[in-house]
Design a protein around this motif. Structure first.
Motif, short mmCIF file in Angstrom:
data_model
loop_
_atom_site.label_atom_id
_atom_site.label_comp_id
_atom_site.label_asym_id
_atom_site.label_seq_id
_atom_site.Cartn_x
_atom_site.Cartn_y
_atom_site.Cartn_z
N GLN A 1 1.91 6.70 -6.70
CA GLN A 1 0.86 7.62 -7.09
C GLN A 1 1.28 9.06 -6.85
O GLN A 1 1.03 9.95 -7.68
CB GLN A 1 -0.42 7.31 -6.30
N ILE A 2 1.94 9.30 -5.71
CA ILE A 2 2.44 10.64 -5.41
C ILE A 2 3.48 11.07 -6.44
O ILE A 2 3.49 12.21 -6.91
CB ILE A 2 3.04 10.69 -3.99
N ILE B 1 0.84 -1.21 0.00
CA ILE B 1 0.00 0.00 0.00
C ILE B 1 0.87 1.25 0.00
O ILE B 1 0.62 2.21 -0.73
CB ILE B 1 -0.96 0.00 1.21
N ILE B 2 1.91 1.24 0.84
CA ILE B 2 2.83 2.38 0.91
C ILE B 2 3.53 2.58 -0.43
O ILE B 2 3.66 3.70 -0.93
CB ILE B 2 3.86 2.19 2.04
N LYS C 1 4.76 14.28 -11.28
CA LYS C 1 5.17 14.39 -12.69
C LYS C 1 4.10 15.12 -13.50
O LYS C 1 4.41 15.97 -14.33
CB LYS C 1 5.41 13.00 -13.28
N ILE C 2 2.83 14.76 -13.25
CA ILE C 2 1.73 15.42 -13.95
C ILE C 2 1.69 16.90 -13.60
O ILE C 2 1.51 17.77 -14.47
CB ILE C 2 0.38 14.75 -13.61
N LYS C 3 1.90 17.20 -12.31
CA LYS C 3 1.90 18.59 -11.86
C LYS C 3 3.01 19.38 -12.57
O LYS C 3 2.79 20.51 -13.03
CB LYS C 3 2.10 18.65 -10.35
#
Length: 211
Positions: A107-108, A100-101, A113-115
């Motif tokens: 995801q972060i 999960i981590i 990268k998207i940001k």
């Protein structure tokens, strides 16, 4: 506990689990004598203290019996099974937490990268506008606008929007610099220039929310 701290199984517990697994797999049977602590520490490459803690752990769970004269004797197959099941359950929870981590970290990382790409795109757009501030906006006239069939002069277009109309496309025709008497007709496409907030003002002018 910090998120970047990895969970690890103590060495003595690893040895205890290995010995219990050998009991479950019938490598050792009830009544068998297993290694002395010195032999155990040599076999697993650990200190005698670590070996002692492994044996004590099995003894506390009544899997082996420790006596001074007889050494370490296998005492219970059933308790060895319970210990293995308990350990596997703990490991499963640890593995689940780790996965999960890891997924959250990925995801972060992807969000970052998207940001960065979005910021880069915005910066390029702003750069292009600074080079050529007359890149026009456009908006289509629809029947629902209260400005339908009215001229730019009648509705005080420039005073209300601070935008300058540079062309109106009507069907297959393009009218450049149409002037203040240009009429807004259904399906016209109006091209205009202004600052970065001009489009929102023009949009709200033609299509007010309370209309």
């Amino acid at each position: 506990m910090e998120d970047n701290v990895k969970l690890a199984t103590p060495k003595y517990q690893q040895i205890a689990v290995d010995l219990a697994a050998k009991i479950v797999n019938q490598h050792y049977k009830i009544g068998d004598k297993v290694y002395t602590r010195s032999n155990l520490s040599s076999q697993y490459g650990v200190s005698s203290e670590t070996a002692r803690r492994a044996i004590n752990m099995l003894s506390d769970m009544d899997i082996v019996l420790v006596s001074k004269g007889s050494g370490v004797v296998i005492q219970s197959y059933e308790n060895a099974v319970k210990f293995i099941q308990q350990f596997q359950g703990i490991q499963t929870l640890h593995d689940l937490k780790s996965s999960i981590i890891d997924a959250a970290d990925k995801q972060i990382e992807e969000s970052q990268k998207i940001k960065e790409k979005v910021i880069g795109l915005v910066e390029r757009i702003e750069h292009l506008r600074s080079i050529n501030p007359f890149v026009p906006f456009e908006i289509q006239i629809e029947k629902k606008t209260p400005m339908l069939n009215k001229t730019a002069s009648e509705v005080n277009f420039w005073h209300n929007t601070a935008a300058t109309i540079i062309a109106i496309k009507r069907g297959d025709e393009m009218f450049l610099s149409p002037g203040p008497y240009a009429m807004f007709c259904d399906q016209d496409v109006v091209y205009f220039v202004g600052d970065e907030s001009t489009y929102e003002r023009v949009k709200n002018f033609f299509y007010p929310s309370n209309y």
